[in-house]
Design a protein around this motif. Structure first.
Motif, mmCIF file in Angstrom:
data_model
loop_
_atom_site.group_PDB
_atom_site.id
_atom_site.type_symbol
_atom_site.label_atom_id
_atom_site.label_comp_id
_atom_site.label_asym_id
_atom_site.label_seq_id
_atom_site.Cartn_x
_atom_site.Cartn_y
_atom_site.Cartn_z
ATOM 1 N N ILE A 59 -40.083 35.161 -2.350
ATOM 2 C CA ILE A 59 -39.521 36.142 -3.274
ATOM 3 C C ILE A 59 -40.621 36.957 -3.933
ATOM 4 O O ILE A 59 -41.600 36.417 -4.448
ATOM 5 C CB ILE A 59 -38.681 35.444 -4.357
ATOM 6 C CG1 ILE A 59 -37.520 34.668 -3.708
ATOM 7 C CG2 ILE A 59 -38.132 36.464 -5.343
ATOM 8 C CD1 ILE A 59 -36.771 33.780 -4.671
ATOM 9 N N ALA A 60 -40.436 38.252 -3.887
ATOM 10 C CA ALA A 60 -41.261 39.208 -4.613
ATOM 11 C C ALA A 60 -40.447 40.488 -4.684
ATOM 12 O O ALA A 60 -39.501 40.678 -3.910
ATOM 13 C CB ALA A 60 -42.591 39.444 -3.911
ATOM 14 N N PHE A 61 -40.767 41.353 -5.605
ATOM 15 C CA PHE A 61 -40.040 42.613 -5.760
ATOM 16 C C PHE A 61 -41.022 43.773 -5.753
ATOM 17 O O PHE A 61 -42.033 43.742 -6.454
ATOM 18 C CB PHE A 61 -39.243 42.614 -7.073
ATOM 19 C CG PHE A 61 -38.269 41.479 -7.193
ATOM 20 C CD1 PHE A 61 -37.105 41.455 -6.446
ATOM 21 C CD2 PHE A 61 -38.527 40.413 -8.054
ATOM 22 C CE1 PHE A 61 -36.209 40.395 -6.548
ATOM 23 C CE2 PHE A 61 -37.636 39.354 -8.177
ATOM 24 C CZ PHE A 61 -36.471 39.343 -7.418
ATOM 25 N N ASP A 62 -40.713 44.799 -4.947
ATOM 26 C CA ASP A 62 -41.574 45.974 -4.929
ATOM 27 C C ASP A 62 -41.256 46.882 -6.104
ATOM 28 O O ASP A 62 -40.476 46.528 -6.992
ATOM 29 C CB ASP A 62 -41.479 46.699 -3.588
ATOM 30 C CG ASP A 62 -40.102 47.319 -3.326
ATOM 31 O OD1 ASP A 62 -39.307 47.483 -4.269
ATOM 32 O OD2 ASP A 62 -39.832 47.660 -2.148
ATOM 33 N N GLU A 63 -41.837 48.059 -6.122
ATOM 34 C CA GLU A 63 -41.675 48.960 -7.264
ATOM 35 C C GLU A 63 -40.242 49.426 -7.464
ATOM 36 O O GLU A 63 -39.869 49.886 -8.549
ATOM 37 C CB GLU A 63 -42.594 50.179 -7.112
ATOM 38 C CG GLU A 63 -42.264 51.108 -5.958
ATOM 39 C CD GLU A 63 -42.873 50.655 -4.635
ATOM 40 O OE1 GLU A 63 -42.804 51.439 -3.666
ATOM 41 O OE2 GLU A 63 -43.419 49.532 -4.572
ATOM 42 N N ASN A 64 -39.402 49.289 -6.435
ATOM 43 C CA ASN A 64 -37.995 49.666 -6.550
ATOM 44 C C ASN A 64 -37.066 48.478 -6.783
ATOM 45 O O ASN A 64 -35.856 48.651 -6.913
ATOM 46 C CB ASN A 64 -37.541 50.404 -5.289
ATOM 47 C CG ASN A 64 -38.245 51.731 -5.104
ATOM 48 O OD1 ASN A 64 -38.578 52.404 -6.083
ATOM 49 N ND2 ASN A 64 -38.503 52.094 -3.860
ATOM 50 N N GLY A 65 -37.635 47.273 -6.806
ATOM 51 C CA GLY A 65 -36.819 46.079 -7.009
ATOM 52 C C GLY A 65 -36.370 45.408 -5.738
ATOM 53 O O GLY A 65 -35.551 44.486 -5.771
ATOM 54 N N ASP A 66 -36.887 45.858 -4.582
ATOM 55 C CA ASP A 66 -36.503 45.284 -3.295
ATOM 56 C C ASP A 66 -37.463 44.183 -2.861
ATOM 57 O O ASP A 66 -38.636 44.169 -3.254
ATOM 58 C CB ASP A 66 -36.489 46.372 -2.214
ATOM 59 C CG ASP A 66 -35.243 47.232 -2.274
ATOM 60 O OD1 ASP A 66 -34.137 46.659 -2.335
ATOM 61 O OD2 ASP A 66 -35.370 48.470 -2.261
ATOM 62 N N LEU A 95 -32.264 40.249 -4.017
ATOM 63 C CA LEU A 95 -32.863 39.255 -3.138
ATOM 64 C C LEU A 95 -32.510 39.489 -1.677
ATOM 65 O O LEU A 95 -32.883 38.681 -0.818
ATOM 66 C CB LEU A 95 -32.418 37.849 -3.561
ATOM 67 C CG LEU A 95 -32.933 37.418 -4.936
ATOM 68 C CD1 LEU A 95 -32.189 36.193 -5.425
ATOM 69 C CD2 LEU A 95 -34.428 37.148 -4.874
ATOM 70 N N VAL A 96 -31.796 40.563 -1.394
ATOM 71 C CA VAL A 96 -31.401 40.889 -0.028
ATOM 72 C C VAL A 96 -31.919 42.280 0.321
ATOM 73 O O VAL A 96 -32.039 43.136 -0.550
ATOM 74 C CB VAL A 96 -29.869 40.842 0.141
ATOM 75 C CG1 VAL A 96 -29.366 39.407 0.112
ATOM 76 C CG2 VAL A 96 -29.170 41.672 -0.933
ATOM 77 N N PRO A 97 -32.221 42.533 1.581
ATOM 78 C CA PRO A 97 -32.689 43.861 1.986
ATOM 79 C C PRO A 97 -31.555 44.877 1.977
ATOM 80 O O PRO A 97 -30.383 44.526 2.041
ATOM 81 C CB PRO A 97 -33.201 43.633 3.410
ATOM 82 C CG PRO A 97 -32.426 42.447 3.898
ATOM 83 C CD PRO A 97 -32.212 41.576 2.710
ATOM 84 N N TYR A 98 -31.922 46.141 1.885
ATOM 85 C CA TYR A 98 -30.893 47.166 1.824
ATOM 86 C C TYR A 98 -30.366 47.524 3.215
ATOM 87 O O TYR A 98 -30.940 47.152 4.244
ATOM 88 C CB TYR A 98 -31.367 48.387 1.051
ATOM 89 C CG TYR A 98 -32.675 49.007 1.468
ATOM 90 C CD1 TYR A 98 -32.746 49.920 2.509
ATOM 91 C CD2 TYR A 98 -33.851 48.717 0.774
ATOM 92 C CE1 TYR A 98 -33.940 50.515 2.865
ATOM 93 C CE2 TYR A 98 -35.043 49.313 1.120
ATOM 94 C CZ TYR A 98 -35.094 50.210 2.164
ATOM 95 O OH TYR A 98 -36.282 50.798 2.508
ATOM 96 N N GLN A 115 -27.727 38.995 -5.886
ATOM 97 C CA GLN A 115 -27.805 38.074 -4.763
ATOM 98 C C GLN A 115 -27.294 38.691 -3.464
ATOM 99 O O GLN A 115 -27.561 38.175 -2.384
ATOM 100 C CB GLN A 115 -27.008 36.797 -5.071
ATOM 101 C CG GLN A 115 -25.480 36.966 -5.115
ATOM 102 C CD GLN A 115 -24.939 37.491 -6.424
ATOM 103 O OE1 GLN A 115 -25.456 38.454 -6.969
ATOM 104 N NE2 GLN A 115 -23.883 36.862 -6.918
ATOM 105 N N SER A 116 -26.571 39.843 -3.539
ATOM 106 C CA SER A 116 -25.905 40.292 -2.322
ATOM 107 C C SER A 116 -25.561 41.776 -2.254
ATOM 108 O O SER A 116 -24.941 42.206 -1.289
ATOM 109 C CB SER A 116 -24.611 39.495 -2.118
ATOM 110 O OG SER A 116 -23.761 39.585 -3.264
ATOM 111 N N ALA A 117 -25.929 42.590 -3.241
ATOM 112 C CA ALA A 117 -25.612 44.021 -3.192
ATOM 113 C C ALA A 117 -26.635 44.728 -2.310
ATOM 114 O O ALA A 117 -27.822 44.755 -2.627
ATOM 115 C CB ALA A 117 -25.613 44.621 -4.597
ATOM 116 N N THR A 118 -26.189 45.335 -1.212
ATOM 117 C CA THR A 118 -27.120 45.812 -0.190
ATOM 118 C C THR A 118 -27.161 47.325 0.003
ATOM 119 O O THR A 118 -27.957 47.807 0.813
ATOM 120 C CB THR A 118 -26.767 45.175 1.174
ATOM 121 O OG1 THR A 118 -25.408 45.495 1.506
ATOM 122 C CG2 THR A 118 -26.952 43.668 1.139
ATOM 123 N N ALA A 119 -26.335 48.106 -0.683
ATOM 124 C CA ALA A 119 -26.318 49.552 -0.459
ATOM 125 C C ALA A 119 -27.712 50.144 -0.658
ATOM 126 O O ALA A 119 -28.403 49.851 -1.643
ATOM 127 C CB ALA A 119 -25.319 50.231 -1.387
#
Length: 381
Positions: free
Chosen positions: A348-355, A153-156, A134-138
């Protein structure tokens, strides 16, 4: 909230007791086998549930609980189990090992912080336990050392750093920014991106340490640099004394922090010294008259805080997998990889890296006014 999903109030919350390990759940059943046909499972949530930075995490845990309480599925039983890591990678590792080794866990919400996520994602990956943070952004969590099971669910922070730099130059009008970071997995890379984007607008950079309380060396450097704004990459525990010592030294430059400061405790922690301080967050304001806000306040007695909507959305994704018929860790992972849907926090959607997709990314500047973080302006990176 800009994109609000209407939800009705579900069953009353069951009592939950947070301890330093696994604690109370929303269901007292012990769960079933993740490899069988019975729909009887556990979902873990790990993060700083106590300590100075807990206000950044607890609302998202409550949001996940609310989603589970409002879930309508007569065929499945799901227990939410909470693990208090205090955001410490060393404490998160045995938690991940415990979850990975218990086949009744089909997923985990978290890690909430980047450091604990970095320390545990390979453990979850080896066991096939899907993660939705829900909140890890590194940035490196998805851009450098990818694992199949990690989603967020958050951008890097490459995006966040650019948005912060844009806010400092365009909204604050700063041309001499002093950049400080906490030498940690979240704060340091975020500050790197801010520095990169600011270019010549950064006047000086300094580093502090997690747990530091005396910032005299940094304050001295600030006095010499005479900045017209200060950015801090880190968490509330260190930001509060740093800001107080800045103001005591007569440094009145605007203070801006990343989403690691976005918690209900920020105003209390910084006191009068924090009046007007700004916190950037990839979390849109939740409309006070929304159904989600009303349901959340009725269940927990307060307004939704940091990442409450993201916690709700993370749980919703897992529950949708069960609704779709997933009954194994592998099936849950396959479903989440391909998930698309309108969430409370964003599409909500996730790309190939999970973002989450770049087009769904935006940031908000929240200004501390009388101890409350109030939305000021939306900033696109």
């Amino acid at each position: 909230m800009r994109r609000n999903t209407r939800v009705g109030l579900g069953a009353l919350a069951l009592a939950l007791t947070v301890t330093a390990s696994a604690c109370g759940t929303t269901d007292t059943d012990d769960g079933g086998s993740a490899s069988g046909e019975d729909c009887n499972f556990k979902i873990g949530v790990m993060g700083a549930l106590s300590g100075a930075n807990a206000s950044i995490v607890l609302p998202s845990v409550d949001g996940a609980e609310l989603a589970l309480e409002q879930w309508d599925n007569e065929d499945c039983t799901v227990a939410l189990e909470k693990f208090d890591t205090e955001g410490d990678p060393a404490k998160a590792t045995p938690v991940a090992t415990q979850i990975a080794g218990d086949e009744t866990f089909i997923g985990v919400i978290g890690g909430a912080f980047s450091g604990e996520t970095r320390a545990t994602k390979s453990i979850y990956n080896d066991a096939g336990v899907t993660m939705v943070s829900q909140s890890a952004t590194a940035t490196d969590l998805t851009q450098e050392d990818q694992v199949e099971v990690f989603h967020r669910l958050v951008p890097y922070d490459d995006y966040q750093g650019a948005a912060i730099a844009k806010y400092l130059t365009d909204e604050v009008g700063a041309s001499k920014v002093f950049v400080v970071d906490n030498s940690e997995a979240y704060g340091e890379p975020l500050a790197d991106r801010v520095e990169e984007t600011l270019g010549d607008a950064m006047v000086q950079r300094d580093k502090t340490e997690v747990g530091q309380t005396d910032f005299a060396p940094t304050i001295s450097k600030m006095e010499s640099a005479a900045p017209d704004a200060v950015f801090y990459g880190g968490y509330i525990a260190e930001a509060a004394p740093l800001l107080k010592q800045m103001r005591d030294a007569g440094i009145e430059a605007p203070f801006v922090g990343g989403d690691g400061l976005y918690g209900a405790d920020f105003g209390n922690a910084v006191g009068d010294a924090g009046e007007g301080a700004v916190v950037m967050c990839p979390c849109a304001p939740i409309e006070e008259d929304s159904t989600f806000a009303a349901d959340y306040e009725e269940q927990f007695g307060n307004a939704p805080g940091a990442y409450a909507a993201e916690g709700f959305d993370a749980m919703t994704v897992f529950l949708a997998a069960l609704d779709d018929g997933a009954r194994t860790r592998e099936e849950v992972e396959t479903f989440v990889d391909g998930y698309t849907g309108e969430g409370l926090s964003k599409e909500i959607a996730f790309d190939e890296n999970g973002d989450v997709p770049q087009e769904n990314v935006s940031y908000w500047a929240y200004k501390n006014e009388g101890g409350t973080l109030v939305p000021e302006v939306e900033v696109a990176p």
